[in-house]
Motif scaffolding. Structure first.
Motif, PDB file in Angstrom:
ATOM      1  N   ASP A 128      53.154  38.072  53.072  1.00  9.55           N
ATOM      2  CA  ASP A 128      52.776  36.916  52.267  1.00  9.55           C
ATOM      3  C   ASP A 128      51.268  36.796  52.086  1.00  9.55           C
ATOM      4  OD1 ASP A 128      55.464  36.100  52.013  1.00  9.55           O
ATOM      5  OD2 ASP A 128      55.381  35.043  53.935  1.00  9.55           O
ATOM      6  N   TRP A 129      50.527  37.792  52.551  1.00  9.93           N
ATOM      7  CA  TRP A 129      49.068  37.751  52.522  1.00  9.93           C
ATOM      8  C   TRP A 129      48.517  38.993  51.831  1.00  9.93           C
ATOM      9  CZ3 TRP A 129      46.457  33.691  55.214  1.00  9.93           C
ATOM     10  CH2 TRP A 129      47.292  32.882  55.989  1.00  9.93           C
ATOM     11  N   ASP A 130      47.366  38.842  51.194  1.00  6.81           N
ATOM     12  CA  ASP A 130      46.630  39.966  50.605  1.00  6.81           C
ATOM     13  C   ASP A 130      45.342  40.173  51.386  1.00  6.81           C
ATOM     14  OD1 ASP A 130      48.417  40.511  48.477  1.00  6.81           O
ATOM     15  OD2 ASP A 130      47.582  38.847  47.318  1.00  6.81           O
ATOM     16  N   ALA A 131      45.079  41.417  51.773  1.00  3.34           N
ATOM     17  CA  ALA A 131      43.889  41.736  52.563  1.00  3.34           C
ATOM     18  C   ALA A 131      42.805  42.350  51.688  1.00  3.34           C
ATOM     19  CB  ALA A 131      44.255  42.691  53.696  1.00  3.34           C
ATOM     20  N   ILE A 147      35.140  44.900  60.857  1.00  2.00           N
ATOM     21  CA  ILE A 147      34.764  44.944  59.446  1.00  2.00           C
ATOM     22  C   ILE A 147      34.998  43.553  58.883  1.00  2.00           C
ATOM     23  CG2 ILE A 147      35.272  45.939  57.174  1.00  2.00           C
ATOM     24  CD1 ILE A 147      36.225  48.452  58.596  1.00  2.00           C
ATOM     25  N   TRP A 148      34.026  43.052  58.124  1.00  3.94           N
ATOM     26  CA  TRP A 148      34.172  41.713  57.553  1.00  3.94           C
ATOM     27  C   TRP A 148      35.100  41.770  56.343  1.00  3.94           C
ATOM     28  CZ3 TRP A 148      28.501  39.477  57.512  1.00  3.94           C
ATOM     29  CH2 TRP A 148      28.029  39.426  58.830  1.00  3.94           C
ATOM     30  N   GLY A 149      35.828  40.705  56.142  1.00  8.56           N
ATOM     31  CA  GLY A 149      36.745  40.655  55.016  1.00  8.56           C
ATOM     32  C   GLY A 149      37.552  39.382  55.034  1.00  8.56           C
ATOM     33  N   SER A 150      38.674  39.404  54.323  1.00  3.19           N
ATOM     34  CA  SER A 150      39.478  38.197  54.214  1.00  3.19           C
ATOM     35  C   SER A 150      40.954  38.548  54.087  1.00  3.19           C
ATOM     36  CB  SER A 150      39.036  37.359  53.011  1.00  3.19           C
ATOM     37  OG  SER A 150      39.166  38.087  51.802  1.00  3.19           O
ATOM     38  N   LEU A 151      41.754  37.631  54.568  1.00  2.00           N
ATOM     39  CA  LEU A 151      43.198  37.693  54.433  1.00  2.00           C
ATOM     40  C   LEU A 151      43.591  36.437  53.665  1.00  2.00           C
ATOM     41  CD1 LEU A 151      45.514  39.556  55.420  1.00  2.00           C
ATOM     42  CD2 LEU A 151      45.814  37.975  57.339  1.00  2.00           C
ATOM     43  N   VAL A 152      44.082  36.619  52.443  1.00  2.00           N
ATOM     44  CA  VAL A 152      44.331  35.489  51.545  1.00  2.00           C
ATOM     45  C   VAL A 152      45.830  35.314  51.344  1.00  2.00           C
ATOM     46  CG1 VAL A 152      43.826  34.485  49.293  1.00  2.00           C
ATOM     47  CG2 VAL A 152      42.160  36.013  50.367  1.00  2.00           C
ATOM     48  N   HIS A 153      46.319  34.119  51.651  1.00  2.00           N
ATOM     49  CA  HIS A 153      47.739  33.852  51.434  1.00  2.00           C
ATOM     50  C   HIS A 153      48.032  33.828  49.937  1.00  2.00           C
ATOM     51  CE1 HIS A 153      51.622  31.722  51.487  1.00  2.00           C
ATOM     52  NE2 HIS A 153      51.750  32.262  52.687  1.00  2.00           N
ATOM     53  N   VAL A 155      32.422  37.053  46.495  1.00  2.00           N
ATOM     54  CA  VAL A 155      31.318  36.502  47.291  1.00  2.00           C
ATOM     55  C   VAL A 155      30.849  37.574  48.271  1.00  2.00           C
ATOM     56  CG1 VAL A 155      30.573  34.655  48.839  1.00  2.00           C
ATOM     57  CG2 VAL A 155      32.292  34.183  47.078  1.00  2.00           C
ATOM     58  N   TRP A 156      29.663  38.140  48.016  1.00  2.00           N
ATOM     59  CA  TRP A 156      29.061  39.156  48.866  1.00  2.00           C
ATOM     60  C   TRP A 156      29.982  40.348  49.093  1.00  2.00           C
ATOM     61  CZ3 TRP A 156      24.189  38.411  48.713  1.00  2.00           C
ATOM     62  CH2 TRP A 156      23.674  37.116  48.692  1.00  2.00           C
ATOM     63  N   GLY A 157      30.816  40.658  48.110  1.00  2.00           N
ATOM     64  CA  GLY A 157      31.703  41.798  48.213  1.00  2.00           C
ATOM     65  C   GLY A 157      32.792  41.654  49.254  1.00  2.00           C
ATOM     66  N   THR A 158      32.937  40.448  49.825  1.00  2.00           N
ATOM     67  CA  THR A 158      33.716  40.310  51.052  1.00  2.00           C
ATOM     68  C   THR A 158      34.746  39.194  51.021  1.00  2.00           C
ATOM     69  OG1 THR A 158      31.761  41.134  52.251  1.00  2.00           O
ATOM     70  CG2 THR A 158      33.481  40.072  53.563  1.00  2.00           C
ATOM     71  N   TRP A 159      34.445  38.054  50.361  1.00  2.00           N
ATOM     72  CA  TRP A 159      35.342  36.906  50.389  1.00  2.00           C
ATOM     73  C   TRP A 159      35.600  36.370  48.984  1.00  2.00           C
ATOM     74  CZ3 TRP A 159      30.854  36.500  53.743  1.00  2.00           C
ATOM     75  CH2 TRP A 159      31.115  36.961  55.041  1.00  2.00           C
ATOM     76  N   SER A 160      36.647  35.578  48.862  1.00  2.00           N
ATOM     77  CA  SER A 160      36.900  34.852  47.625  1.00  2.00           C
ATOM     78  C   SER A 160      36.170  33.518  47.674  1.00  2.00           C
ATOM     79  CB  SER A 160      38.412  34.595  47.456  1.00  2.00           C
ATOM     80  OG  SER A 160      39.131  35.799  47.355  1.00  2.00           O
ATOM     81  N   GLN A 161      35.890  32.936  46.512  1.00  5.62           N
ATOM     82  CA  GLN A 161      35.274  31.623  46.455  1.00  5.62           C
ATOM     83  C   GLN A 161      36.185  30.597  47.134  1.00  5.62           C
ATOM     84  OE1 GLN A 161      32.820  31.087  42.479  1.00  5.62           O
ATOM     85  NE2 GLN A 161      34.900  31.734  42.024  1.00  5.62           N
ATOM     86  N   ALA A 162      35.582  29.660  47.867  1.00  9.09           N
ATOM     87  CA  ALA A 162      36.394  28.702  48.610  1.00  9.09           C
ATOM     88  C   ALA A 162      35.496  27.650  49.244  1.00  9.09           C
ATOM     89  CB  ALA A 162      37.192  29.424  49.701  1.00  9.09           C
ATOM     90  N   VAL A 163      36.139  26.697  49.911  1.00  4.50           N
ATOM     91  CA  VAL A 163      35.465  25.743  50.798  1.00  4.50           C
ATOM     92  C   VAL A 163      35.828  26.153  52.221  1.00  4.50           C
ATOM     93  CG1 VAL A 163      35.186  23.328  51.461  1.00  4.50           C
ATOM     94  CG2 VAL A 163      35.686  23.932  49.064  1.00  4.50           C
ATOM     95  N   GLN A 202      42.648  31.108  53.098  1.00  5.43           N
ATOM     96  CA  GLN A 202      41.988  32.384  53.363  1.00  5.43           C
ATOM     97  C   GLN A 202      41.471  32.378  54.808  1.00  5.43           C
ATOM     98  OE1 GLN A 202      38.221  34.887  51.341  1.00  5.43           O
ATOM     99  NE2 GLN A 202      38.763  32.858  50.609  1.00  5.43           N
ATOM    100  N   LEU A 203      41.749  33.428  55.532  1.00 11.92           N
ATOM    101  CA  LEU A 203      41.225  33.592  56.883  1.00 11.92           C
ATOM    102  C   LEU A 203      40.186  34.708  56.863  1.00 11.92           C
ATOM    103  CD1 LEU A 203      44.557  33.448  58.930  1.00 11.92           C
ATOM    104  CD2 LEU A 203      42.928  31.591  58.529  1.00 11.92           C
TER     105      LEU A 203
END
Length: 288
Positions: free
Chosen positions: A46-49, A95-101, A144-152, A261-262
């Motif tokens: 259920d998540w996209d990395a 490694i920096w990144g994000s896991l987005v539901h 955002v910096w090649g690493t995250w999606s826009q968010a609060v 997003q985590l």
């Protein structure tokens, strides 16, 4: 976390310079519908990395190379494990990144538990462990910096749990705050009786610190509660309210929904019991 932190996190994060009354949560809303578990305890279907740069030290330098992106390497960083006898979502942090539901949510109460692992990785191996719960996530992955999606961001960093950070130059958030010279610039700390301040991604006022430090000692599980209604939110740490934000914006327009997003940002972290339920009102934050 945002660019300014690349050179400020070596400072010691301090308690409020002036004694403040304790805050409490009242009028906690009841669920307006069935709850949804965002972590099934079995896999991450259920998540996209998304992964940023192989060397996180270049993240804020606008390198002329592409980030790793959405590849099988994400299995090194995000996985399901057993921790304390229960399933947990493991974030490595190397490694920096994000896991987005994959869901898109608005008007909800989100509760989760987290605890720190032992791993700390360059370039933040000697700094406070850092991660983040990002909400109202939207737009292209890695923008955002090649690493995250826009968010609060509901910050998860020791000493600053619940701090608000607009992630992306288009994002802004408003709160009441007071000046606190004992914390990192812009030296702003949330206070219900403070002046109105708007934090904006990439600006001088890029964050507003949490009211108080309510985190448990390292190795223990902490409970975060995020209440979101429209373009307003309340951040709660182990039952203690530490932040109220309003007028959440993207490119000046109200930001009222998005994905959860985590982050992976330099420290091993475990997450579990990630549950979301709809609400029709926000709780109130009052001084005790």
């Amino acid at each position: 976390m945002f660019k300014t932190l690349a050179f400020t996190l070596t400072l010691t994060l301090a308690a409020p310079a002036v004694a403040q009354p304790r805050l409490a949560l009242t009028d906690v809303p009841k669920a307006a519908g069935p709850s949804v578990s965002l972590f099934n305890g079995q896999d991450l279907k259920d998540w996209d990395a998304w992964l940023g740069y192989a060397d996180p030290a270049v993240t804020y330098k606008r390198p002329p190379i592409a980030p790793i992106g959405a590849t099988a390497r994400s299995a090194e960083i995000f996985k399901v494990v057993a921790e304390d006898g229960r399933p947990a979502l493991y974030v490595n942090g190397r490694i920096w990144g994000s896991l987005v539901h994959k869901g898109d949510f608005k008007n909800y109460h989100l509760r989760l538990q987290y605890k720190w692992g032992k791993g700390r990785w360059a370039p933040r191996e000697t700094q406070a462990p850092n991660n983040g719960l990002l909400y109202h996530s939207h737009g292209a992955p890695g923008v955002v910096w090649g690493t995250w999606s826009q968010a609060v961001e509901f910050e998860i960093m020791t000493g600053s749990i619940g701090m608000v950070v607009p992630v992306g130059e288009a994002i802004s958030a408003t709160a009441n705050a007071v000046d606190d010279p004992g914390i990192i610039k812009p030296n702003l700390r949330y206070s219900p009786t403070g002046r109105v301040v708007t934090a904006k991604g990439g600006a001088a006022d890029w964050n507003i610190e949490a009211y108080s430090d309510a985190e448990k000692p390292a190795g223990q599980w902490n409970t975060l509660d995020l209440y979101v209604l429209g373009d307003r939110a309340v951040h709660v740490v182990n039952g203690v309210p530490v932040m109220e934000v309003r007028d959440l914006r993207t490119d000046g327009q109200p930001l009222t929904h998005g994905a959860i997003q985590l982050q992976s940002e330099g420290a091993e972290t475990f997450f579990r019991d990630i549950v979301l339920e709809p609400i029709t009102a926000l709780p109130r934050v009052v001084a005790k």
